[in-house]
Write a protein that holds these residues in place. Structure first.
Motif, PDB file in Angstrom:
ATOM      1  N   ASN A  85      20.024 -17.390   5.492  1.00  0.00           N
ATOM      2  CA  ASN A  85      21.427 -17.429   5.056  1.00  0.00           C
ATOM      3  C   ASN A  85      22.117 -16.080   5.261  1.00  0.00           C
ATOM      4  O   ASN A  85      22.849 -15.599   4.413  1.00  0.00           O
ATOM      5  CB  ASN A  85      21.536 -17.858   3.598  1.00  0.00           C
ATOM      6  CG  ASN A  85      21.041 -19.257   3.383  1.00  0.00           C
ATOM      7  OD1 ASN A  85      20.990 -20.055   4.321  1.00  0.00           O
ATOM      8  ND2 ASN A  85      20.642 -19.577   2.170  1.00  0.00           N
ATOM      9  N   GLY A  86      21.835 -15.463   6.402  1.00  0.00           N
ATOM     10  CA  GLY A  86      22.483 -14.205   6.746  1.00  0.00           C
ATOM     11  C   GLY A  86      21.878 -12.965   6.110  1.00  0.00           C
ATOM     12  O   GLY A  86      22.341 -11.858   6.335  1.00  0.00           O
ATOM     13  N   LYS A  87      20.831 -13.109   5.331  1.00  0.00           N
ATOM     14  CA  LYS A  87      20.198 -11.962   4.666  1.00  0.00           C
ATOM     15  C   LYS A  87      18.788 -11.766   5.213  1.00  0.00           C
ATOM     16  O   LYS A  87      17.961 -12.674   5.169  1.00  0.00           O
ATOM     17  CB  LYS A  87      20.149 -12.189   3.147  1.00  0.00           C
ATOM     18  CG  LYS A  87      19.541 -11.032   2.392  1.00  0.00           C
ATOM     19  CD  LYS A  87      19.548 -11.291   0.897  1.00  0.00           C
ATOM     20  CE  LYS A  87      18.831 -10.191   0.153  1.00  0.00           C
ATOM     21  NZ  LYS A  87      18.710 -10.454  -1.257  1.00  0.00           N
ATOM     22  N   ARG A  88      18.525 -10.573   5.735  1.00  0.00           N
ATOM     23  CA  ARG A  88      17.225 -10.277   6.316  1.00  0.00           C
ATOM     24  C   ARG A  88      16.200  -9.978   5.227  1.00  0.00           C
ATOM     25  O   ARG A  88      16.499  -9.292   4.254  1.00  0.00           O
ATOM     26  CB  ARG A  88      17.323  -9.067   7.239  1.00  0.00           C
ATOM     27  CG  ARG A  88      16.043  -8.857   8.028  1.00  0.00           C
ATOM     28  CD  ARG A  88      15.967  -7.567   8.791  1.00  0.00           C
ATOM     29  NE  ARG A  88      17.091  -7.288   9.628  1.00  0.00           N
ATOM     30  CZ  ARG A  88      17.135  -6.225  10.413  1.00  0.00           C
ATOM     31  NH1 ARG A  88      16.125  -5.382  10.465  1.00  0.00           N
ATOM     32  NH2 ARG A  88      18.189  -5.993  11.150  1.00  0.00           N
ATOM     33  N   HIS A  97      15.620 -23.523  -1.290  1.00  0.00           N
ATOM     34  CA  HIS A  97      16.022 -24.788  -0.683  1.00  0.00           C
ATOM     35  C   HIS A  97      17.147 -25.477  -1.446  1.00  0.00           C
ATOM     36  O   HIS A  97      18.151 -25.885  -0.867  1.00  0.00           O
ATOM     37  CB  HIS A  97      14.826 -25.734  -0.548  1.00  0.00           C
ATOM     38  CG  HIS A  97      15.183 -27.063   0.023  1.00  0.00           C
ATOM     39  ND1 HIS A  97      15.498 -27.212   1.348  1.00  0.00           N
ATOM     40  CD2 HIS A  97      15.299 -28.278  -0.537  1.00  0.00           C
ATOM     41  CE1 HIS A  97      15.791 -28.480   1.578  1.00  0.00           C
ATOM     42  NE2 HIS A  97      15.668 -29.149   0.452  1.00  0.00           N
ATOM     43  N   GLY A  98      17.002 -25.597  -2.732  1.00  0.00           N
ATOM     44  CA  GLY A  98      17.990 -26.307  -3.536  1.00  0.00           C
ATOM     45  C   GLY A  98      19.253 -25.511  -3.807  1.00  0.00           C
ATOM     46  O   GLY A  98      20.319 -26.075  -4.017  1.00  0.00           O
ATOM     47  N   THR A  99      19.135 -24.179  -3.811  1.00  0.00           N
ATOM     48  CA  THR A  99      20.292 -23.330  -4.098  1.00  0.00           C
ATOM     49  C   THR A  99      20.343 -22.184  -3.095  1.00  0.00           C
ATOM     50  O   THR A  99      19.979 -21.053  -3.412  1.00  0.00           O
ATOM     51  CB  THR A  99      20.219 -22.765  -5.525  1.00  0.00           C
ATOM     52  OG1 THR A  99      18.957 -22.089  -5.669  1.00  0.00           O
ATOM     53  CG2 THR A  99      20.378 -23.825  -6.580  1.00  0.00           C
ATOM     54  N   PRO A 100      20.796 -22.463  -1.876  1.00  0.00           N
ATOM     55  CA  PRO A 100      20.784 -21.437  -0.838  1.00  0.00           C
ATOM     56  C   PRO A 100      21.584 -20.188  -1.192  1.00  0.00           C
ATOM     57  O   PRO A 100      21.243 -19.098  -0.760  1.00  0.00           O
ATOM     58  CB  PRO A 100      21.359 -22.135   0.390  1.00  0.00           C
ATOM     59  CG  PRO A 100      21.831 -23.461  -0.050  1.00  0.00           C
ATOM     60  CD  PRO A 100      21.298 -23.736  -1.409  1.00  0.00           C
ATOM     61  N   ALA A 101      22.618 -20.328  -1.997  1.00  0.00           N
ATOM     62  CA  ALA A 101      23.403 -19.161  -2.378  1.00  0.00           C
ATOM     63  C   ALA A 101      22.614 -18.236  -3.301  1.00  0.00           C
ATOM     64  O   ALA A 101      22.954 -17.069  -3.464  1.00  0.00           O
ATOM     65  CB  ALA A 101      24.694 -19.595  -3.057  1.00  0.00           C
ATOM     66  N   GLY A 102      21.529 -18.742  -3.892  1.00  0.00           N
ATOM     67  CA  GLY A 102      20.726 -17.950  -4.808  1.00  0.00           C
ATOM     68  C   GLY A 102      19.739 -17.008  -4.138  1.00  0.00           C
ATOM     69  O   GLY A 102      18.997 -16.301  -4.811  1.00  0.00           O
ATOM     70  N   TRP A 103      19.727 -16.983  -2.821  1.00  0.00           N
ATOM     71  CA  TRP A 103      18.792 -16.121  -2.081  1.00  0.00           C
ATOM     72  C   TRP A 103      18.932 -14.674  -2.518  1.00  0.00           C
ATOM     73  O   TRP A 103      17.973 -13.930  -2.563  1.00  0.00           O
ATOM     74  CB  TRP A 103      19.044 -16.294  -0.596  1.00  0.00           C
ATOM     75  CG  TRP A 103      18.401 -15.301   0.324  1.00  0.00           C
ATOM     76  CD1 TRP A 103      19.042 -14.626   1.321  1.00  0.00           C
ATOM     77  CD2 TRP A 103      17.034 -14.892   0.391  1.00  0.00           C
ATOM     78  NE1 TRP A 103      18.161 -13.822   1.987  1.00  0.00           N
ATOM     79  CE2 TRP A 103      16.913 -13.956   1.428  1.00  0.00           C
ATOM     80  CE3 TRP A 103      15.902 -15.193  -0.349  1.00  0.00           C
ATOM     81  CZ2 TRP A 103      15.712 -13.342   1.762  1.00  0.00           C
ATOM     82  CZ3 TRP A 103      14.694 -14.572  -0.013  1.00  0.00           C
ATOM     83  CH2 TRP A 103      14.615 -13.673   1.034  1.00  0.00           C
ATOM     84  N   ASP A 104      20.136 -14.242  -2.883  1.00  0.00           N
ATOM     85  CA  ASP A 104      20.336 -12.850  -3.306  1.00  0.00           C
ATOM     86  C   ASP A 104      19.529 -12.493  -4.540  1.00  0.00           C
ATOM     87  O   ASP A 104      19.241 -11.332  -4.780  1.00  0.00           O
ATOM     88  CB  ASP A 104      21.818 -12.578  -3.589  1.00  0.00           C
ATOM     89  CG  ASP A 104      22.638 -12.515  -2.308  1.00  0.00           C
ATOM     90  OD1 ASP A 104      22.052 -12.286  -1.232  1.00  0.00           O
ATOM     91  OD2 ASP A 104      23.857 -12.709  -2.393  1.00  0.00           O
TER      92      ASP A 104
END
Length: 126
Positions: free
Chosen positions: A79-82, A105-112
């Motif tokens: 999602n754009g974050k290395r 998977h369920g909350t891609p915005a939560g990758w941060d």
């Protein structure tokens, strides 16, 4: 054994164009059930060339202005974050890397908010 594993184990020198059709077909024989008319035709006609080209361009974009030829290997961008270089061991560990994907998977915005643990334990958290 998977084809990507065979490719990785038999990489030709980067200075030479060693990934000829004959080379790719020969090493495919190491993967049970892979060789056949459909696979051979896909290799010979470069059926997936556009996918390879798109992947290469995405890799180069991941390097940004500082690394215009790409960020080096291993690298993964989600999602754009290395994934930070200090955690690249996750890319070599199925359990650890799989755990990262399951968490986001369920909350891609939560990758941060993902915190990477030790890859050998497969522990990652939010």
């Amino acid at each position: 054994m998977e084809y990507h594993e065979v490719l990785y184990a038999n990489q030709p020198d980067e200075e030479a164009d060693g990934c000829t059709d004959d080379f790719l077909l020969k090493i495919a024989e190491q993967v049970e059930g892979l060789r056949g008319p459909e696979f051979d035709a896909a290799v010979r006609t470069m059926k997936y060339r556009s996918f390879g080209t798109a992947s290469q361009k995405a890799y180069e974009r991941a390097g940004g202005e500082e690394e215009p030829e790409g960020p080096g290997t291993p690298t993964a961008v989600i999602n754009g974050k290395r994934i930070p270089v200090e955690h690249t061991e996750f890319l070599m560990d199925r359990r650890g890397f799989g755990g990262v994907f399951k968490l986001i998977h369920g909350t891609p915005a939560g990758w941060d908010t993902v915190q990477l643990g030790e890859p050998t334990t497969g522990i990652v958290s939010r």
